[in-house]
Scaffold this motif. Sequence first.
Motif, PDB file in Angstrom:
ATOM      1  N   ASP A  50      16.783 -20.534 -19.396  1.00 49.43           N
ATOM      2  CA  ASP A  50      17.655 -19.440 -18.984  1.00 49.43           C
ATOM      3  C   ASP A  50      19.092 -19.907 -18.828  1.00 49.43           C
ATOM      4  O   ASP A  50      19.368 -21.096 -18.693  1.00 49.43           O
ATOM      5  N   ILE A  51      19.992 -18.941 -18.811  1.00 49.84           N
ATOM      6  CA  ILE A  51      21.406 -19.217 -18.544  1.00 49.84           C
ATOM      7  C   ILE A  51      21.618 -19.063 -17.045  1.00 49.84           C
ATOM      8  O   ILE A  51      21.190 -18.073 -16.450  1.00 49.84           O
ATOM      9  N   TYR A  52      22.277 -20.041 -16.457  1.00 48.09           N
ATOM     10  CA  TYR A  52      22.562 -20.019 -15.019  1.00 48.09           C
ATOM     11  C   TYR A  52      24.062 -19.894 -14.799  1.00 48.09           C
ATOM     12  O   TYR A  52      24.837 -20.624 -15.404  1.00 48.09           O
ATOM     13  N   ILE A  53      24.428 -18.981 -13.922  1.00 44.89           N
ATOM     14  CA  ILE A  53      25.826 -18.828 -13.513  1.00 44.89           C
ATOM     15  C   ILE A  53      25.873 -18.951 -12.001  1.00 44.89           C
ATOM     16  O   ILE A  53      25.218 -18.185 -11.288  1.00 44.89           O
ATOM     17  N   GLN A  61      20.681 -15.695 -12.876  1.00 39.91           N
ATOM     18  CA  GLN A  61      19.888 -16.236 -13.965  1.00 39.91           C
ATOM     19  C   GLN A  61      19.695 -15.147 -15.016  1.00 39.91           C
ATOM     20  O   GLN A  61      19.367 -14.010 -14.682  1.00 39.91           O
ATOM     21  N   PHE A  62      19.884 -15.509 -16.297  1.00 38.53           N
ATOM     22  CA  PHE A  62      19.758 -14.576 -17.412  1.00 38.53           C
ATOM     23  C   PHE A  62      18.735 -15.135 -18.388  1.00 38.53           C
ATOM     24  O   PHE A  62      18.821 -16.297 -18.782  1.00 38.53           O
ATOM     25  N   SER A  63      17.777 -14.315 -18.799  1.00 35.89           N
ATOM     26  CA  SER A  63      16.739 -14.779 -19.712  1.00 35.89           C
ATOM     27  C   SER A  63      17.303 -14.941 -21.120  1.00 35.89           C
ATOM     28  O   SER A  63      18.268 -14.287 -21.509  1.00 35.89           O
ATOM     29  N   ARG A  64      16.652 -15.838 -21.871  1.00 36.01           N
ATOM     30  CA  ARG A  64      17.119 -16.139 -23.225  1.00 36.01           C
ATOM     31  C   ARG A  64      15.915 -16.378 -24.128  1.00 36.01           C
ATOM     32  O   ARG A  64      14.989 -17.104 -23.778  1.00 36.01           O
ATOM     33  N   TYR A  65      15.937 -15.762 -25.308  1.00 29.16           N
ATOM     34  CA  TYR A  65      14.886 -15.908 -26.306  1.00 29.16           C
ATOM     35  C   TYR A  65      15.536 -16.357 -27.606  1.00 29.16           C
ATOM     36  O   TYR A  65      16.648 -15.930 -27.925  1.00 29.16           O
ATOM     37  N   ASN A  81      21.656  -9.063 -20.699  1.00 28.64           N
ATOM     38  CA  ASN A  81      22.997  -8.765 -20.200  1.00 28.64           C
ATOM     39  C   ASN A  81      23.002  -8.672 -18.678  1.00 28.64           C
ATOM     40  O   ASN A  81      23.963  -9.049 -18.029  1.00 28.64           O
ATOM     41  N   LYS A  82      21.910  -8.214 -18.126  1.00 25.65           N
ATOM     42  CA  LYS A  82      21.784  -8.064 -16.670  1.00 25.65           C
ATOM     43  C   LYS A  82      20.990  -9.240 -16.115  1.00 25.65           C
ATOM     44  O   LYS A  82      20.006  -9.677 -16.715  1.00 25.65           O
ATOM     45  N   SER A  83      21.438  -9.762 -14.988  1.00 19.88           N
ATOM     46  CA  SER A  83      20.737 -10.906 -14.399  1.00 19.88           C
ATOM     47  C   SER A  83      19.302 -10.519 -14.052  1.00 19.88           C
ATOM     48  O   SER A  83      19.045  -9.434 -13.550  1.00 19.88           O
ATOM     49  N   ILE A  84      18.378 -11.437 -14.341  1.00 19.25           N
ATOM     50  CA  ILE A  84      16.974 -11.167 -14.036  1.00 19.25           C
ATOM     51  C   ILE A  84      16.588 -11.702 -12.669  1.00 19.25           C
ATOM     52  O   ILE A  84      15.578 -11.300 -12.107  1.00 19.25           O
ATOM     53  N   LEU A  85      17.408 -12.616 -12.148  1.00 25.71           N
ATOM     54  CA  LEU A  85      17.128 -13.210 -10.852  1.00 25.71           C
ATOM     55  C   LEU A  85      18.450 -13.596 -10.194  1.00 25.71           C
ATOM     56  O   LEU A  85      19.346 -14.114 -10.845  1.00 25.71           O
ATOM     57  N   ASN A 101      24.611  -8.950  -5.896  1.00 27.63           N
ATOM     58  CA  ASN A 101      23.354  -9.588  -6.259  1.00 27.63           C
ATOM     59  C   ASN A 101      22.940  -9.278  -7.699  1.00 27.63           C
ATOM     60  O   ASN A 101      22.016  -9.878  -8.210  1.00 27.63           O
ATOM     61  N   ILE A 102      23.633  -8.353  -8.361  1.00 27.71           N
ATOM     62  CA  ILE A 102      23.388  -8.052  -9.768  1.00 27.71           C
ATOM     63  C   ILE A 102      24.652  -8.385 -10.543  1.00 27.71           C
ATOM     64  O   ILE A 102      25.745  -7.967 -10.167  1.00 27.71           O
ATOM     65  N   LYS A 103      24.492  -9.138 -11.625  1.00 27.64           N
ATOM     66  CA  LYS A 103      25.647  -9.524 -12.441  1.00 27.64           C
ATOM     67  C   LYS A 103      25.375  -9.159 -13.893  1.00 27.64           C
ATOM     68  O   LYS A 103      24.256  -9.278 -14.377  1.00 27.64           O
ATOM     69  N   PHE A 104      26.420  -8.717 -14.581  1.00 23.83           N
ATOM     70  CA  PHE A 104      26.353  -8.412 -16.001  1.00 23.83           C
ATOM     71  C   PHE A 104      27.250  -9.392 -16.750  1.00 23.83           C
ATOM     72  O   PHE A 104      28.358  -9.685 -16.308  1.00 23.83           O
ATOM     73  N   LEU A 105      26.778  -9.886 -17.886  1.00 21.83           N
ATOM     74  CA  LEU A 105      27.602 -10.760 -18.707  1.00 21.83           C
ATOM     75  C   LEU A 105      28.750  -9.974 -19.337  1.00 21.83           C
ATOM     76  O   LEU A 105      29.844 -10.482 -19.492  1.00 21.83           O
ATOM     77  N   LEU A 106      28.475  -8.733 -19.714  1.00 19.64           N
ATOM     78  CA  LEU A 106      29.506  -7.838 -20.235  1.00 19.64           C
ATOM     79  C   LEU A 106      29.714  -6.724 -19.216  1.00 19.64           C
ATOM     80  O   LEU A 106      29.007  -5.718 -19.230  1.00 19.64           O
ATOM     81  N   ASN A 107      30.679  -6.893 -18.339  1.00 19.44           N
ATOM     82  CA  ASN A 107      30.912  -5.910 -17.277  1.00 19.44           C
ATOM     83  C   ASN A 107      31.293  -4.540 -17.808  1.00 19.44           C
ATOM     84  O   ASN A 107      30.940  -3.525 -17.212  1.00 19.44           O
ATOM     85  N   LEU A 108      32.006  -4.508 -18.912  1.00 16.88           N
ATOM     86  CA  LEU A 108      32.441  -3.222 -19.464  1.00 16.88           C
ATOM     87  C   LEU A 108      31.341  -2.510 -20.238  1.00 16.88           C
ATOM     88  O   LEU A 108      31.506  -1.360 -20.622  1.00 16.88           O
ATOM     89  N   HIS A 109      30.244  -3.191 -20.484  1.00 19.33           N
ATOM     90  CA  HIS A 109      29.124  -2.614 -21.237  1.00 19.33           C
ATOM     91  C   HIS A 109      27.831  -2.799 -20.439  1.00 19.33           C
ATOM     92  O   HIS A 109      26.910  -3.492 -20.879  1.00 19.33           O
ATOM     93  N   GLN A 110      27.748  -2.158 -19.307  1.00 21.31           N
ATOM     94  CA  GLN A 110      26.566  -2.324 -18.461  1.00 21.31           C
ATOM     95  C   GLN A 110      25.356  -1.585 -19.004  1.00 21.31           C
ATOM     96  O   GLN A 110      24.239  -1.803 -18.541  1.00 21.31           O
ATOM     97  N   ASP A 111      25.559  -0.720 -19.998  1.00 20.14           N
ATOM     98  CA  ASP A 111      24.441  -0.030 -20.624  1.00 20.14           C
ATOM     99  C   ASP A 111      23.733  -0.889 -21.671  1.00 20.14           C
ATOM    100  O   ASP A 111      22.669  -0.540 -22.152  1.00 20.14           O
ATOM    101  N   VAL A 112      24.309  -2.040 -22.001  1.00 21.90           N
ATOM    102  CA  VAL A 112      23.714  -2.958 -22.969  1.00 21.90           C
ATOM    103  C   VAL A 112      22.615  -3.761 -22.283  1.00 21.90           C
ATOM    104  O   VAL A 112      22.810  -4.302 -21.196  1.00 21.90           O
ATOM    105  N   ASP A 113      21.452  -3.829 -22.930  1.00 18.74           N
ATOM    106  CA  ASP A 113      20.324  -4.561 -22.358  1.00 18.74           C
ATOM    107  C   ASP A 113      20.303  -6.026 -22.791  1.00 18.74           C
ATOM    108  O   ASP A 113      19.992  -6.905 -21.995  1.00 18.74           O
ATOM    109  N   TYR A 114      20.619  -6.281 -24.062  1.00 19.47           N
ATOM    110  CA  TYR A 114      20.584  -7.650 -24.582  1.00 19.47           C
ATOM    111  C   TYR A 114      21.797  -7.923 -25.455  1.00 19.47           C
ATOM    112  O   TYR A 114      22.341  -7.022 -26.093  1.00 19.47           O
TER     113      TYR A 114
END
Length: 157
Positions: A50-53, A61-65, A81-85, A101-114
């Motif tokens: 996972d990606i850790y910030i 933590q963000f999952s990665r495949y 895009n949304k933190s899983i943990l 407690n919730i973080k998005f990698l793309l703040n301007l696109h919170q509707d994006v899942d991956y």
Amino acid sequence: MKVKKQFLKLEEDHTEIVIGLIRLVKTIPEHELFFLLNKTNDFNFKRIDDIYIKGEYFDHQFSRYQAYDRYSKNCYSFISNKSILSIEKKVQNQLFSDESNIKFLLNLHQDVDYILTNSDMFADFSLILLPENFVFQIQEYSLSSEEELYQLIQYYE
């Protein structure tokens, strides 16, 4: 006769990478989505580290495949895009803190899942067959080298 000094101009890195934005039609668990993706494609996505910030109040933590396509010789990565943990490190005592407690990698696109990345310099996401009725069409998005997500993707590649 005087010698004229010449200085080299070092150019800043202004490269861009193209990523794919993936939105789900309906909310489904990750394992179901990647089961369907693996069923429709010749290559198999596997869960990798996972990606850790790290933040001041929370660690996210963000999952990665990841999958490798032998025919096109490309490596594809799906990043949530949304933190899983989120792990709380200390209690917030400020009223207007910009960290939650919730973080998005793309703040301007919170509707994006991956977020979909490609190891090739010229991204071609059309080679990935998406499961019908579960995923909208992939939207291409350019990231400049100054954005935090660009640096994060480069670090984890």
